[in-house]
Design a protein around this motif. Structure first.
Motif, PDB file in Angstrom:
ATOM      1  N   LEU A 280      18.226  33.917 -94.948  1.00 12.30           N
ATOM      2  CA  LEU A 280      17.155  34.898 -94.754  1.00 12.30           C
ATOM      3  C   LEU A 280      16.367  34.589 -93.486  1.00 12.30           C
ATOM      4  CD1 LEU A 280      15.281  37.220 -95.753  1.00 12.30           C
ATOM      5  CD2 LEU A 280      13.975  35.455 -96.967  1.00 12.30           C
ATOM      6  N   LEU A 281      16.084  33.290 -93.264  1.00 12.75           N
ATOM      7  CA  LEU A 281      15.305  32.874 -92.108  1.00 12.75           C
ATOM      8  C   LEU A 281      16.204  32.340 -91.010  1.00 12.75           C
ATOM      9  CD1 LEU A 281      12.390  31.053 -93.966  1.00 12.75           C
ATOM     10  CD2 LEU A 281      12.373  33.365 -93.009  1.00 12.75           C
ATOM     11  N   GLN A 282      15.758  32.512 -89.771  1.00 13.82           N
ATOM     12  CA  GLN A 282      16.463  32.006 -88.602  1.00 13.82           C
ATOM     13  C   GLN A 282      15.486  31.202 -87.752  1.00 13.82           C
ATOM     14  OE1 GLN A 282      19.814  32.558 -88.314  1.00 13.82           O
ATOM     15  NE2 GLN A 282      19.680  33.692 -90.238  1.00 13.82           N
ATOM     16  N   ALA A 283      16.009  30.268 -86.959  1.00 15.09           N
ATOM     17  CA  ALA A 283      15.156  29.508 -86.049  1.00 15.09           C
ATOM     18  C   ALA A 283      14.404  30.476 -85.141  1.00 15.09           C
ATOM     19  CB  ALA A 283      16.000  28.547 -85.214  1.00 15.09           C
ATOM     20  N   GLY A 284      13.099  30.266 -85.026  1.00 17.34           N
ATOM     21  CA  GLY A 284      12.269  31.151 -84.211  1.00 17.34           C
ATOM     22  C   GLY A 284      11.450  32.132 -85.029  1.00 17.34           C
ATOM     23  N   ASP A 285      11.747  32.260 -86.336  1.00 21.21           N
ATOM     24  CA  ASP A 285      10.969  33.160 -87.191  1.00 21.21           C
ATOM     25  C   ASP A 285       9.579  32.583 -87.461  1.00 21.21           C
ATOM     26  OD1 ASP A 285      13.024  34.967 -87.400  1.00 21.21           O
ATOM     27  OD2 ASP A 285      13.669  34.337 -89.396  1.00 21.21           O
ATOM     28  N   ILE A 286       8.613  33.462 -87.639  1.00 21.83           N
ATOM     29  CA  ILE A 286       7.283  33.081 -88.095  1.00 21.83           C
ATOM     30  C   ILE A 286       7.214  33.386 -89.589  1.00 21.83           C
ATOM     31  CG2 ILE A 286       4.807  33.551 -87.955  1.00 21.83           C
ATOM     32  CD1 ILE A 286       5.847  32.100 -85.510  1.00 21.83           C
ATOM     33  N   VAL A 287       6.786  32.408 -90.381  1.00 20.87           N
ATOM     34  CA  VAL A 287       6.724  32.555 -91.828  1.00 20.87           C
ATOM     35  C   VAL A 287       5.273  32.538 -92.292  1.00 20.87           C
ATOM     36  CG1 VAL A 287       7.344  31.524 -94.047  1.00 20.87           C
ATOM     37  CG2 VAL A 287       8.994  31.515 -92.163  1.00 20.87           C
ATOM     38  N   LYS A 288       4.942  33.488 -93.166  1.00 19.73           N
ATOM     39  CA  LYS A 288       3.638  33.519 -93.813  1.00 19.73           C
ATOM     40  C   LYS A 288       3.859  33.502 -95.325  1.00 19.73           C
ATOM     41  CE  LYS A 288       1.283  36.226 -90.205  1.00 19.73           C
ATOM     42  NZ  LYS A 288       0.491  37.450 -89.924  1.00 19.73           N
ATOM     43  N   PHE A 289       3.043  32.710 -96.033  1.00 16.58           N
ATOM     44  CA  PHE A 289       3.158  32.626 -97.488  1.00 16.58           C
ATOM     45  C   PHE A 289       2.067  33.472 -98.149  1.00 16.58           C
ATOM     46  CE2 PHE A 289       5.102  28.571 -96.093  1.00 16.58           C
ATOM     47  CZ  PHE A 289       6.345  28.738 -96.670  1.00 16.58           C
ATOM     48  N   GLN A 290       2.471  34.264 -99.114  1.00 18.71           N
ATOM     49  CA  GLN A 290       1.560  35.177 -99.816  1.00 18.71           C
ATOM     50  C   GLN A 290       1.413  34.744-101.273  1.00 18.71           C
ATOM     51  OE1 GLN A 290       3.036  39.172-100.097  1.00 18.71           O
ATOM     52  NE2 GLN A 290       1.367  39.867-101.418  1.00 18.71           N
ATOM     53  N   PRO A 291       0.208  34.326-101.702  1.00 16.19           N
ATOM     54  CA  PRO A 291       0.024  33.902-103.097  1.00 16.19           C
ATOM     55  C   PRO A 291       0.243  35.062-104.069  1.00 16.19           C
ATOM     56  CG  PRO A 291      -1.805  33.179-101.720  1.00 16.19           C
ATOM     57  CD  PRO A 291      -1.016  34.161-100.903  1.00 16.19           C
ATOM     58  N   ILE A 292       0.952  34.800-105.162  1.00 14.68           N
ATOM     59  CA  ILE A 292       1.159  35.789-106.211  1.00 14.68           C
ATOM     60  C   ILE A 292       0.856  35.142-107.554  1.00 14.68           C
ATOM     61  CG2 ILE A 292       2.861  37.173-104.949  1.00 14.68           C
ATOM     62  CD1 ILE A 292       5.058  35.750-106.544  1.00 14.68           C
ATOM     63  N   SER A 293       0.606  35.986-108.565  1.00 15.97           N
ATOM     64  CA  SER A 293       0.305  35.487-109.904  1.00 15.97           C
ATOM     65  C   SER A 293       1.589  35.162-110.660  1.00 15.97           C
ATOM     66  CB  SER A 293      -0.491  36.542-110.683  1.00 15.97           C
ATOM     67  OG  SER A 293       0.323  37.685-110.915  1.00 15.97           O
ATOM     68  N   ASP A 294       1.409  34.504-111.788  1.00 12.04           N
ATOM     69  CA  ASP A 294       2.547  34.191-112.653  1.00 12.04           C
ATOM     70  C   ASP A 294       3.242  35.481-113.094  1.00 12.04           C
ATOM     71  OD1 ASP A 294       3.952  32.212-114.644  1.00 12.04           O
ATOM     72  OD2 ASP A 294       3.225  33.864-115.873  1.00 12.04           O
ATOM     73  N   GLN A 295       2.472  36.510-113.426  1.00  8.34           N
ATOM     74  CA  GLN A 295       3.047  37.780-113.866  1.00  8.34           C
ATOM     75  C   GLN A 295       3.832  38.446-112.739  1.00  8.34           C
ATOM     76  OE1 GLN A 295       3.170  38.997-116.915  1.00  8.34           O
ATOM     77  NE2 GLN A 295       4.339  40.782-116.197  1.00  8.34           N
ATOM     78  N   GLU A 296       3.266  38.431-111.533  1.00  5.80           N
ATOM     79  CA  GLU A 296       3.967  39.018-110.383  1.00  5.80           C
ATOM     80  C   GLU A 296       5.269  38.277-110.110  1.00  5.80           C
ATOM     81  OE1 GLU A 296       0.558  40.776-107.422  1.00  5.80           O
ATOM     82  OE2 GLU A 296       0.591  38.595-107.744  1.00  5.80           O
ATOM     83  N   TYR A 297       5.242  36.960-110.242  1.00  6.69           N
ATOM     84  CA  TYR A 297       6.451  36.155-110.033  1.00  6.69           C
ATOM     85  C   TYR A 297       7.545  36.571-111.018  1.00  6.69           C
ATOM     86  CZ  TYR A 297       9.613  32.153-109.967  1.00  6.69           C
ATOM     87  OH  TYR A 297      10.732  31.372-109.895  1.00  6.69           O
ATOM     88  N   LYS A 298       7.173  36.679-112.308  1.00  9.07           N
ATOM     89  CA  LYS A 298       8.156  37.031-113.340  1.00  9.07           C
ATOM     90  C   LYS A 298       8.720  38.434-113.107  1.00  9.07           C
ATOM     91  CE  LYS A 298       6.234  33.938-116.835  1.00  9.07           C
ATOM     92  NZ  LYS A 298       5.441  33.826-118.091  1.00  9.07           N
ATOM     93  N   GLU A 299       7.866  39.361-112.667  1.00  8.58           N
ATOM     94  CA  GLU A 299       8.329  40.726-112.389  1.00  8.58           C
ATOM     95  C   GLU A 299       9.300  40.745-111.214  1.00  8.58           C
ATOM     96  OE1 GLU A 299       4.752  42.925-111.788  1.00  8.58           O
ATOM     97  OE2 GLU A 299       4.255  43.032-113.945  1.00  8.58           O
ATOM     98  N   MET A 300       9.025  39.947-110.183  1.00 13.41           N
ATOM     99  CA  MET A 300       9.901  39.885-109.028  1.00 13.41           C
ATOM    100  C   MET A 300      11.255  39.252-109.378  1.00 13.41           C
ATOM    101  SD  MET A 300       7.344  38.854-105.878  1.00 13.41           S
ATOM    102  CE  MET A 300       6.010  39.939-105.363  1.00 13.41           C
TER     103      MET A 300
END
Length: 251
Positions: free
Chosen positions: A224-244
């Motif tokens: 999914l990621l390649q050298a040179g990409d900028i990564v941002k992390f987005q906090p999610i809830s336990d419920q959102e995680y399970k739905e995803m």
């Protein structure tokens, strides 16, 4: 005003077996080194030489793979003097390095990765907080508001080594590595953060989990990621995680 050339006098070119050359630009995890690596990689992919196969970027160097037979045949057609494929490729690399321009800007793709932090998803979050004299909420805030550059992909298929993490949450690796870390685990090791794309042993401090798949074996490229990409992390809830996760399983 003419474009300013990059300072490439410190670079070294070394053979790697009989079908690759390693161009090393320094010895640290620095953006200036990454820029030279990425500019040379882009130049080679836009203007490949006869026999060129692929480039593999790392923290401080770029490895260029080539077909020695194709290189040899191509140089024989234009030169009566026999030169080894490595010498031919080294000469090409030296010319390419002279074409790198300091004023050229890099383009970076930004990728957002959702993360459920703490509890069973991040068993080491509390340790990271204690180590840095912070609360767990402060660690999550600092980690999720940063922007991280993927310097290289390695160790495991699709594993991104991300630089740019705040010193405020830097934490040493575990003294005793885990025998199995689940795919999607988000960890910290020293001044770096990263995401485990597959289940594997490892010693990083685990602070969260993402439902996003980083290793996609049926896709080209499979990472999914390649050298040179900028990564941002987005906090999610336990419920959102399970739905995803459920959505991923249904696809």
């Amino acid at each position: 005003m003419p474009e300013k050339l990059l300072n490439i006098t410190a670079s070294t070119l070394s053979p790697l077996g009989d079908s690759a050359i390693v161009i090393t630009f320094g010895n640290g995890m620095e953006y200036s080194i990454h820029k030279k690596i990425k500019l040379l990689m882009d130049l080679l992919e836009d203007e490949p030489f006869a026999g060129f196969i692929e480039c593999v970027p790392a923290f401080t160097n770029l490895t260029v793979f080539y077909d020695p037979l194709v290189v040899y045949k191509d140089q024989k057609q234009s030169n009566d003097t026999e030169i080894s494929p490595f010498e031919v490729v080294r000469s090409i690399m030296e010319m390419k390095l002279q074409d790198l321009k300091e004023t050229k800007k890099l383009s970076h793709r930004t990728v957002s990765i959702p993360v459920c932090y703490g509890k069973e998803y991040g068993p080491d979050l509390e340790y990271v907080a204690r180590y840095n004299d912070l609360t767990t909420d402060e660690v999550i805030h600092i980690h999720s508001t940063g922007e991280y550059l993927a310097y290289m992909i390695g160790f495991a298929p699709g594993f991104p080594f991300l630089g740019g993490m705040s010193e405020e949450i830097a934490t040493p690796r575990r003294s005793s590595p885990r025998m199995a870390i689940p795919a999607g685990a988000v960890g910290i090791a020293g001044m770096q953060t990263g995401v485990y794309p597959i289940s594997t042993p490892g010693g990083w401090q685990l602070i969260g989990q993402t439902p996003t798949k980083l290793f996609l074996p049926n896709v080209n490229p499979p990472s999914l990621l390649q050298a040179g990409d900028i990564v941002k992390f987005q906090p999610i809830s336990d419920q959102e995680y399970k739905e995803m996760i459920l959505k991923e399983e249904l696809q």
